[in-house]
Design an enzyme around this catalytic site. Structure first.
Site, PDB file in Angstrom:
ATOM      1  N   HIS A 202      42.023  39.748  42.582  1.00  0.00           N
ATOM      2  CA  HIS A 202      42.154  39.063  44.032  1.00  0.00           C
ATOM      3  C   HIS A 202      40.678  39.374  44.660  1.00  0.00           C
ATOM      4  O   HIS A 202      40.184  38.656  45.314  1.00  0.00           O
ATOM      5  CB  HIS A 202      43.336  39.788  44.810  1.00  0.00           C
TER       6      HIS A 202
ATOM      7  N   SER B 217      46.425  33.638  41.345  1.00  0.00           N
ATOM      8  CA  SER B 217      46.285  34.502  42.517  1.00  0.00           C
ATOM      9  C   SER B 217      44.443  34.886  42.710  1.00  0.00           C
ATOM     10  O   SER B 217      44.044  34.811  43.657  1.00  0.00           O
ATOM     11  CB  SER B 217      46.669  36.125  42.135  1.00  0.00           C
TER      12      SER B 217
END
Length: 225
Positions: free
Chosen positions: A190, A126
């Site tokens: 993220h 991610s």
């Protein structure tokens, strides 16, 4: 390289215990124990990472290719497929590969630094894929992105990247503020990856970037990345 990374992540997942396909890992509690041991071996454990051992220092790189479930894998690979191909075309294969691995490593390192005492294991691509999103935003701000918004009954709507991706980043920021407790999605990774990706594209390509709008279908509202 986008396709190579996707295939590599899929192969690693299928060969590991999280896929649940290899009977050698057992079933029930035995399978769960194998999964925990597998994640601890290849994933990032913040409390262990900063002990200074060479093996621990490699885990932010190995964790990029390990996923915890089918949903985790498929969500990440969808985002990488949609946004990675155009970004790679603009950067070139070698630069894109180094960018992907480097930003992914730093994103997981940033998360670990902010949670240095945590014993929880972090896995997944991610952070690296978020960096791809950040670079895509800078390189292709006018590209049309087809998004599915849950609060609009999942109607497919098309918006330019400069609308969709900052909105996605804002969702990650809000979610990160509510995810301080317990084993939640690593939203901070993220955000770090997204910022690194945008910053790299800005520093590398500057004002010389001139691109054409192009369709880039992707669902919005996923947890990964």
């Amino acid at each position: 390289m986008t396709y190579v990374l996707i295939v590599l992540c899929c192969l690693v997942f299928l060969a590991g215990p999280a896929a649940g396909l290899d009977p050698a890992y057992g079933t029930g509690d035995g399978l769960l124990a194998a999964q925990r041991a597998y994640f601890r071996r290849w994933g990032v454990i913040p409390a262990v990472l900063f002990e200074g051992t060479p093996r621990a220092a490699l885990t932010p790189a190995t964790a990029l290719f390990v996923h915890g479930s089918w949903v985790h894998l498929l969500g990440n690979m969808l985002f990488l497929y949609v946004f990675g191909t155009m970004t790679e075309e603009r950067m070139g294969r070698l630069q894109f590969t180094l960018f992907y691995v480097g930003c992914g490593y730093l994103a997981l390192l940033g998360y670990a630094a902010a949670n240095a005492t945590s014993g929880q294991t972090l896995v997944g691509a991610s952070g690296a894929i978020s960096a791809v999103l950040g670079a895509f935003l800078y390189l292709f701000p006018r590209a049309r992105v087809t998004s599915l918004f849950p609060f609009l009954f999942f109607l497919p709507l098309r918006f330019p990247a400069w609308v969709v991706l900052p909105f996605w980043a804002a969702l990650q920021w809000m979610a990160a503020g509510r995810a301080a407790q317990g084993p939640q999605v690593a939203y901070l990774a993220h955000l770090v990856g997204f910022g690194l990706g945008f910053g790299f594209a800005w520093a590398r390509f500057g004002r010389a970037t001139i691109v054409r709008s192009a369709p880039a279908p992707a669902p919005e509202g996923e947890n990964q990345p």
